[in-house]
Design a protein around this motif. Sequence first.
Motif, PDB file in Angstrom:
ATOM      1  N   THR A  12      29.271  49.918  49.943  1.00 45.08           N
ATOM      2  CA  THR A  12      29.918  48.667  50.359  1.00 45.08           C
ATOM      3  C   THR A  12      29.385  47.470  49.575  1.00 45.08           C
ATOM      4  N   ASN A  13      28.743  47.719  48.429  1.00 50.20           N
ATOM      5  CA  ASN A  13      28.247  46.626  47.598  1.00 50.20           C
ATOM      6  C   ASN A  13      29.399  45.953  46.846  1.00 50.20           C
ATOM      7  N   GLU A  14      29.233  44.672  46.567  1.00 47.54           N
ATOM      8  CA  GLU A  14      30.257  43.917  45.861  1.00 47.54           C
ATOM      9  C   GLU A  14      30.103  44.056  44.344  1.00 47.54           C
ATOM     10  N   ILE A  15      31.234  44.008  43.629  1.00 50.11           N
ATOM     11  CA  ILE A  15      31.232  43.961  42.174  1.00 50.11           C
ATOM     12  C   ILE A  15      31.466  42.512  41.763  1.00 50.11           C
ATOM     13  N   ARG A  16      30.518  41.935  41.047  1.00 53.31           N
ATOM     14  CA  ARG A  16      30.617  40.537  40.637  1.00 53.31           C
ATOM     15  C   ARG A  16      30.470  40.409  39.121  1.00 53.31           C
ATOM     16  N   ARG A  17      31.062  39.347  38.593  1.00 51.23           N
ATOM     17  CA  ARG A  17      30.926  39.038  37.174  1.00 51.23           C
ATOM     18  C   ARG A  17      30.600  37.553  37.023  1.00 51.23           C
ATOM     19  N   GLU A  18      29.621  37.264  36.141  1.00 49.38           N
ATOM     20  CA  GLU A  18      29.271  35.874  35.855  1.00 49.38           C
ATOM     21  C   GLU A  18      30.276  35.324  34.860  1.00 49.38           C
ATOM     22  N   VAL A  19      30.983  34.282  35.244  1.00 54.90           N
ATOM     23  CA  VAL A  19      32.024  33.719  34.390  1.00 54.90           C
ATOM     24  C   VAL A  19      31.716  32.292  33.960  1.00 54.90           C
ATOM     25  N   LEU A  20      30.669  31.707  34.523  1.00 59.32           N
ATOM     26  CA  LEU A  20      30.135  30.416  34.123  1.00 59.32           C
ATOM     27  C   LEU A  20      28.632  30.476  34.349  1.00 59.32           C
ATOM     28  N   ALA A  21      27.915  29.552  33.748  1.00 59.50           N
ATOM     29  CA  ALA A  21      26.460  29.567  33.872  1.00 59.50           C
ATOM     30  C   ALA A  21      26.043  29.528  35.339  1.00 59.50           C
ATOM     31  N   GLY A  22      25.371  30.579  35.788  1.00 53.78           N
ATOM     32  CA  GLY A  22      24.871  30.643  37.154  1.00 53.78           C
ATOM     33  C   GLY A  22      25.942  30.834  38.208  1.00 53.78           C
ATOM     34  N   THR A  23      27.164  31.162  37.798  1.00 56.43           N
ATOM     35  CA  THR A  23      28.265  31.315  38.754  1.00 56.43           C
ATOM     36  C   THR A  23      28.900  32.688  38.588  1.00 56.43           C
ATOM     37  N   ALA A  24      28.790  33.518  39.631  1.00 56.33           N
ATOM     38  CA  ALA A  24      29.370  34.865  39.607  1.00 56.33           C
ATOM     39  C   ALA A  24      30.355  34.996  40.760  1.00 56.33           C
ATOM     40  N   TYR A  25      31.481  35.614  40.480  1.00 57.15           N
ATOM     41  CA  TYR A  25      32.516  35.784  41.491  1.00 57.15           C
ATOM     42  C   TYR A  25      32.806  37.269  41.714  1.00 57.15           C
ATOM     43  N   TYR A  81      31.221  35.313  28.606  1.00 61.33           N
ATOM     44  CA  TYR A  81      31.982  34.924  29.790  1.00 61.33           C
ATOM     45  C   TYR A  81      33.430  35.394  29.680  1.00 61.33           C
ATOM     46  N   ASN A  82      33.997  35.287  28.468  1.00 64.85           N
ATOM     47  CA  ASN A  82      35.377  35.752  28.269  1.00 64.85           C
ATOM     48  C   ASN A  82      35.486  37.261  28.489  1.00 64.85           C
ATOM     49  N   ARG A  83      34.484  38.008  28.039  1.00 64.22           N
ATOM     50  CA  ARG A  83      34.490  39.456  28.275  1.00 64.22           C
ATOM     51  C   ARG A  83      34.412  39.751  29.772  1.00 64.22           C
ATOM     52  N   ASN A  84      33.565  38.988  30.472  1.00 68.70           N
ATOM     53  CA  ASN A  84      33.440  39.177  31.916  1.00 68.70           C
ATOM     54  C   ASN A  84      34.748  38.847  32.640  1.00 68.70           C
ATOM     55  N   ILE A  85      35.420  37.782  32.193  1.00 69.80           N
ATOM     56  CA  ILE A  85      36.696  37.406  32.801  1.00 69.80           C
ATOM     57  C   ILE A  85      37.745  38.479  32.546  1.00 69.80           C
ATOM     58  N   ASN A  92      44.313  33.885  39.430  1.00 69.51           N
ATOM     59  CA  ASN A  92      44.704  32.560  38.944  1.00 69.51           C
ATOM     60  C   ASN A  92      43.486  31.734  38.562  1.00 69.51           C
ATOM     61  N   HIS A  93      42.439  31.848  39.366  1.00 66.33           N
ATOM     62  CA  HIS A  93      41.188  31.133  39.084  1.00 66.33           C
ATOM     63  C   HIS A  93      40.612  31.575  37.743  1.00 66.33           C
ATOM     64  N   PHE A  94      40.560  32.881  37.523  1.00 66.45           N
ATOM     65  CA  PHE A  94      39.994  33.404  36.277  1.00 66.45           C
ATOM     66  C   PHE A  94      40.835  32.996  35.070  1.00 66.45           C
ATOM     67  N   GLU A  95      42.152  32.993  35.225  1.00 61.73           N
ATOM     68  CA  GLU A  95      43.011  32.590  34.112  1.00 61.73           C
ATOM     69  C   GLU A  95      42.801  31.117  33.768  1.00 61.73           C
ATOM     70  N   THR A  96      42.575  30.275  34.792  1.00 65.48           N
ATOM     71  CA  THR A  96      42.276  28.860  34.547  1.00 65.48           C
ATOM     72  C   THR A  96      40.950  28.709  33.810  1.00 65.48           C
ATOM     73  N   LEU A  97      39.935  29.469  34.250  1.00 63.59           N
ATOM     74  CA  LEU A  97      38.637  29.429  33.576  1.00 63.59           C
ATOM     75  C   LEU A  97      38.759  29.904  32.136  1.00 63.59           C
ATOM     76  N   LEU A 102      37.530  27.848  28.884  1.00 70.76           N
ATOM     77  CA  LEU A 102      36.571  28.382  27.913  1.00 70.76           C
ATOM     78  C   LEU A 102      37.159  28.403  26.507  1.00 70.76           C
ATOM     79  N   LEU A 103      38.455  28.644  26.399  1.00 72.24           N
ATOM     80  CA  LEU A 103      39.108  28.620  25.088  1.00 72.24           C
ATOM     81  C   LEU A 103      39.025  27.237  24.479  1.00 72.24           C
ATOM     82  N   ASP A 104      39.255  26.197  25.286  1.00 75.46           N
ATOM     83  CA  ASP A 104      39.136  24.819  24.794  1.00 75.46           C
ATOM     84  C   ASP A 104      37.723  24.540  24.317  1.00 75.46           C
TER      85      ASP A 104
END
Length: 276
Positions: free
Chosen positions: A158-171, A62-66, A258-263, A267-269
């Motif tokens: 026109t496809n979106e690029i997404r990354r999974e940053v939490l279980a089952g959650t891709a942004y 997840y950290n690599r994806n972020i 900002n959202h990704f930095e919060t995540l 994840l670090l914690d």
Amino acid sequence: MRITNRYMTNTLINSIQKNMGAIARSQEQLGSGSRLLRPSDDSNVMGQFLAIKSGLSYIEQYNRNIDDGLSYLDMSDVSMGTLGDILSRAAEYANQAANDTYNPDDRTAIAEQIDKMIDQVVDLANSTVGGKYIYAGTKNSNPPFQRDGDKIIYSGDTNEIRREVLAGTAYRIDSPGITVAGAPGVFGSGDDNGDGTYNVCDGAAVPAAGTGVFQALFDLRNTLYNNNTAGIQNSMGKLQQEMDALLGYRVQVGARANHFETLQGMLLDQELKLTE
């Protein structure tokens, strides 16, 4: 049962070997600093340990994806910031050219400057991060935007690029270079040519009905070439619309970063707790 000397000797040897094995295992534990060295040491505790280890593995991914997502977002923000500067400069030129003191030659000189700006925007539209073109959708191994005379052709998708940053959650981590329906992308809308490419605009049209950054700049250039002061005023309005739309995309990029930095902090914690 008769106990022979051979039996007694074998029993003694087995006991010695067992004790030596226990000593060797204790030394191995001391050397590694770990009580559990193999699943057979304590199956219940080992099951918990493997679950924790799996959790740490997911966190690493997840950290690599972020990190990948933040790279996309940071480059998007930089390119949009530069694009905003170009549009602001174009608006300043248009405001100058709308002055009655400017003659046709003056406006032609400014039109040449606007034409060069269009080339700069093509370069920005082909921005890359890690060898991937950030405005090309999933067809991101080649430059998506090409200028062919007064036409802008898009060869991405026109496809979106997404990354999974939490279980089952891709942004989504990219911003649309173009769209074919709804609000225009960062650089405008496109008409599907049926061969994997899209027409973004035809700068030869005067004035053009299309929308988007490229179309606004081509329209301004053409009105300057034609010494059309009313058209210049109209182009100033179009440029302002494009700057407003660009600001909207840039706000989205900032919010997602900002959202990704919060995540990442969360994840670090988790990683520190699981490691303990």
